[in-house]
Design a protein around this motif. Sequence first.
Motif, PDB file in Angstrom:
ATOM      1  N   VAL A  87      -4.027  -6.832   0.177  1.00  0.00           N
ATOM      2  CA  VAL A  87      -4.931  -7.624   1.033  1.00  0.00           C
ATOM      3  C   VAL A  87      -4.832  -9.115   0.741  1.00  0.00           C
ATOM      4  O   VAL A  87      -5.577  -9.895   1.322  1.00  0.00           O
ATOM      5  N   VAL A 112      -9.717  -1.079   1.709  1.00  0.00           N
ATOM      6  CA  VAL A 112      -8.756  -0.818   0.634  1.00  0.00           C
ATOM      7  C   VAL A 112      -9.476  -0.623  -0.691  1.00  0.00           C
ATOM      8  O   VAL A 112      -9.059   0.169  -1.539  1.00  0.00           O
ATOM      9  N   GLU A 169      -9.434  -6.365   5.464  1.00  0.00           N
ATOM     10  CA  GLU A 169      -9.058  -5.591   4.286  1.00  0.00           C
ATOM     11  C   GLU A 169      -9.261  -4.088   4.484  1.00  0.00           C
ATOM     12  O   GLU A 169      -9.693  -3.374   3.569  1.00  0.00           O
ATOM     13  N   THR A 214      -2.404  -3.278   6.843  1.00  0.00           N
ATOM     14  CA  THR A 214      -3.804  -3.613   6.560  1.00  0.00           C
ATOM     15  C   THR A 214      -4.269  -4.690   7.528  1.00  0.00           C
ATOM     16  O   THR A 214      -3.473  -5.505   8.008  1.00  0.00           O
ATOM     17  N   VAL A 253      -7.436  -0.326   6.034  1.00  0.00           N
ATOM     18  CA  VAL A 253      -6.145   0.300   6.286  1.00  0.00           C
ATOM     19  C   VAL A 253      -6.058   0.665   7.761  1.00  0.00           C
ATOM     20  O   VAL A 253      -6.912   1.406   8.291  1.00  0.00           O
TER      21      VAL A 253
END
Length: 927
Positions: A300, A286, A262, A258, A264
């Motif tokens: 996160v 996320v 925040e 990540t 992916v």
Amino acid sequence: MNPSAGGSPAGGTGYRADQVSQSSWSRSARALVGIRSVAAQGFLLQLILTVLLVIAAVVALVLLARDSSMDEARQRSVAGAEMFAHAPGTLSAMKSAHPSAQLQPAAEAARLGSGVDYVVAFSPAGLRWSHPDPNLIGKHVTGTFERGLAGESYTSVFETPVGRAVDTTVPVIDTDGSVVGLVAVGIAAENVNEAVRDQLPLLLGSAAGALLLVTAGSLLVSRRLLRQTHGLGPAELSRMYEHHAAVLHAVREGVIITSGDERVLLANDEARRLLELPSDAEGRPVSELRLDPGIAHLMVSDRVATDEVHQAGDRLLAVNVRPTAPYGGPAGNAVTLRDSTELRAFADRAAAARERLRLVHDAGVRIGTTLDVLRTAEELAELAVPRFADVVTVELLEPVLSGGEPSEGTMQMRRTAAVGVPPDGPLYPLGELIDFAPTTPMAASMASGRAVLEADLSTARGWHAQDPARTQQVVDYGIRSLITVPLRARGVVLGLADFWRTESTQPFEEDDLASAEELAARAAVAIDNARRYTREHTVAVALQRRLLPRSLPEQSTLDVAYRYLPAEAGVGGDWFDVIPLPGARVALVVGDVVGHGLHAAATMGRLRTAVHNFSSLDLAPDELLSHVDELVTHIDTNVMGESEDFEIAGATCLYVIYDAVTGRTTMSSAGHPGPAVVYPDGSVAFPDLPVAPPLGVGSNMPAEAAELILPEGSRLVLYTDGLIEDRHRDFDAGLEQLRSALSASAHDTLDDMCAAVTNAMLPARPSDDVALLITHTRRLAGDRVAQWEVPSEPAVVGTVRAQCIRTLESWGLDEISFSAELVLSELITNAVRYGSQPISVRLLYDRTVVCEVSDGSSTSPHLRRAASTDEGGRGLFLVAQYAERWGTRYGSRGKVIWAELNPHARQEEPSIDVTDDFLDQWDDSDL
């Protein structure tokens, strides 16, 4: 994987391998390999290509500049030709006899003003009327101009006498539509190229700057690539990519990278499977992936996690989180996921054990917060619902509710708590007296002393035998499972706790028996403590009711109202008293014994008795408190000698004597707050009063007294410290609040004033005992008081006695005149014979008639039975016979001997012998 060895976040690329299409990590890695190859094999080729691109750009710019200049020249020539052709005077000049004379000056002026190279006017035949070169005037123009003769304006580029030029020809048309002449305006191409040449240095400089910038950028990119790849060549990078791709495809552990915002960056195949991620998960926040909140937050967060177990659908995942920044990458996290579904059963058992431990811990904190049997049973039920059971009922033996010892061999119990029972439920209601049958689980648990489980009530025949109709209703209502536990403490069964579960909850199991027994054990101890306290409290209340005054004695000098409020914790040692004294006086007492319970109540009774006894001696307030203090000290000494575990019988006391004849109020305090005085006008004052140490502290400090004169109609307020002090209010603030309450109710009745003060000063459940005594003072009427001074001469005894008898007759008390005469004769004679000056006699007519004889000596007569040979000693015997009571009161100087006569009592004639013996003590001259 090594983040620094190609494709790490530090390099600005991702790591994911995808089964369907080329992954973002793959594309980034291969691009990195290509760039690295170019940097290693042909930086010079890159530079040559850059130079060629710059040259092409410069050429394009030059051509573009030339085209732009030609367009501008066309526009200028068109504008100049149109302006001159349509200028005023051009048409008339062309139609005149000498056109050149008019047109040549105008054309030159227009050429110089517009910056063009020539302005030529010529006839339809092609002969020039004007030209910058005068030698060419009258000569034929070059080129064709048929389009102009046709009335059309046009622009063309051709060779002219001034060189190649951009030329615009515009016809001059007469009013009848015929072409009178033409105007040609041109700009030499050499001037256009000169403008382009002026811009060429700027273009070349810009191209050189761009070349330098591109070259520097290429150098920086090459150096950055070398630094990020740590000097690895294309072959090493390709091999690293192949290894990573194989690992990411084959590993059976989910991997997610990540970013700091925040999102992916990478998700491998296993991570997609475990979390059921969508195909476009990379690059998405996320929060949009619909993950379990715990996992989403952990992915996160900025904290490190090691094997934290989280629920993801029907899986249990062990999650590890490490930040990427400390390893050379940008802000973000590397998350690994491991399927731990096989640990579910273990985790469930651990969670259940943890919940049981928490439940037991909470039971120790929340059960037994009060010393009340009913409330303790309710706390048990409230704690267990719904954490352990859906419904909880508690039944206790009848004696336990009142603090008594539980009965043995009985199954009759009263339902004292029920939580979770719906209003229309079929269970026995709260307060119902239940006699459990011997076949029920309740009876079995009472007999064994252990918890009994009925996992399925529909098949529990012994339970159904209790009340078949009601028990069937319970089953039909949905209650399916039961655990019943005896409440046992100190070897005695106090009652039962029943835990019920409905069909919407998992039935009780064997593992639940231990939790039920633990809850019941803790509750049983708390209930037993409350039972024992209730018993002690009941005894203390009964004792206190015996020790406190049930009613106040009759007296006419004061109107009295009082309140006694026990503390929330139970009976304390506060007390009050009203004690009538001879001579139209009354004693008011308030006190406070340290502590609560039986000890405080017993000590209070002893002190109240002591104060009563010392009051019968008619002592001054300070002397009385000194005697009581000595008594308390002796009590403490005796207790210390008997046992090391003793309690100091310390107490505070305020003793006040009010004299209704003079209004004088004498008071003394031993560690107790002074009284409040409410004057007839409604003002409130707290008189200054010397305060001695509390009783029994062994200070040997004498008490002091204070005096004040109260106007008739004043109110005297005595109270204990519980009225003005508590944990939320200090002493001074309490006094001011009391002042306000008294002032607001100064003209109410005494009972209303008591109610107003307690409502304003006390909470619903006070933390300390409170005694409040409010009196309304009255004065004895002046016509009911008579007083005489007596000289020290026996001869005046008869005179004073006669005056007293006349006073009694004026009061309508002829019936007691004989008794009063005998009493006064004895008392006055004793004062004259044995006392000292000053001697006085006072009669008071209140509820009784009080005869007082005072003198300056401190000797006191004693009542005794005289022998037949004694010459005296019979006088006080007669006084005792005829008076209701009599006694001696000592003052600061001298004493007062008093006797009370009942004005309404039927007077019996004394025997002749007694009268004769009494009168024989004086000769005729004395009488």
